[in-house]
Design a protein around this motif. Sequence first.
Motif: not given
Length: 463
Positions: A39-47, A49-51, A103-108, A216-218
């Motif tokens: 998350a730090r490396a990709l500047h994606g802390l906001s995502l 939980a979604l990962a 995130v797409v990779g994690r969903v797969a 996911g909402l939970l």
Amino acid sequence: MSKGPLAPPYRALTIGMVTLVSLVAFEAVAVTTAMPTVARALHGLSLYALAFGGALAAGVIAMVISGRWSDGKGPAAPLWTGVATFVAGLIVAGAAQDMWTLVVGRVAQGFGGGLVTVALYVVVGQAYPAGLHPRVFSSFAGAWVVPSIAGPSLAGLVVEHLGWRWVFLGMVLLTAPAVLLMRPGLRGLAAPAPQAAVVVPGRRTWWAVGAATSMGLLYVGGQQRGVNALILIGLALAGLAVFTPRLLPRGTFAVRPGLPSVVLLRGLAGAAFIQADVFIPLMLTRERGFSPAAAGLTLTIGGVSWFFGSWYQGRRGQRLAPTRRLQIGLALICVGIGTAVACVAPVVPVWVCAAGWTLAGFGMGLSYPTMSALTLRLSKPAEQGANSSALQLADSIFSTTILAVGGTLFASWVSESPQAAYLGGFAIAEALALVGLAVAARAGAPADEPGGPGRAPALAAQA
């Protein structure tokens, strides 16, 4: 003397399946360790939980699809599709240049893992005689426990010395040997019955989408605070209340004897154990002054005893009836959680909790493979996929729900009364385990004939 899972006819298939289960398990554990760095490396802390939530939700949908697909076409097709999707997700995540791509990779990965885990249950049902099912599932349990013990340290070393991308890409290289070992054993599986050969997406798939969205909402709601958290968690719980009963065997929440009770018990036991498992290291570090490594040692002990419990039920425990094994296992889990409750009091030494969690881990090892083998025993051949899917869905949905609710309550209480917060978290776990102990008596009803008392109405009929 009967042949074991490593006898020549089964050896390659067993080793391949256990390796594949280990890789899926390691991915789940390793990603948790690596994700803060990612998350730090990709500047994606906001995502962040979604990962995790995206992978979890995709896995729920995949479990339902895999169950129906396995029953209709046999387990080979969903298994290979799941492996290919899992590997594709690893490659996408390992090569990601931004957080959305990861995130797409994690969903797969979650979708592929869901296809694989259910299909493997059907492979066990078709490729091995019933007498070997407990031992094969014991091997599966070990394949999950070992990565949970060594995975975090190994993943940390990979992140530190090779970079976080190799947490994903390194597993791609290990998957091919497992797949090659399994191919000969899968060729010999029986073809599905002609009447089950057509696979058409049904209502269960859409119910799974609804449950996955709710989960996911939970997960996202658990990362929020204040009113936003309450709204998201409330919507999620309402969705789960609507969709979950439609994904499990009819009579599950009525504690119908046989398969419905086995599925319910899986959810209760898994949720009870994980709820306590999460709060024990937090209590030891915050309230008893333990280092993270020392606090984690308690969980390691529980993991090791889980492994030995699985080994025991597969070899020695078969002398006991399945219902008796489940009752003993749930009783040990109750005792283990009870020692965690006692250790909230500062005067109780920590070794009491460590000893209790050793018993709880053994109880899980005794119970989990027994429930898996019972599910196959209580299923018609054309329902093994759907019922194996239901078993794993109960585990996933119950655990996610209880962790979110327990975590929210803990966060709201801990600032005012840490002791009350810990007691509340452990009380939820103990209550679930006690209910599970009562349910265990109804989980082993015989069902040797089609339509026998232990069978549930076919899930396929709801599709």
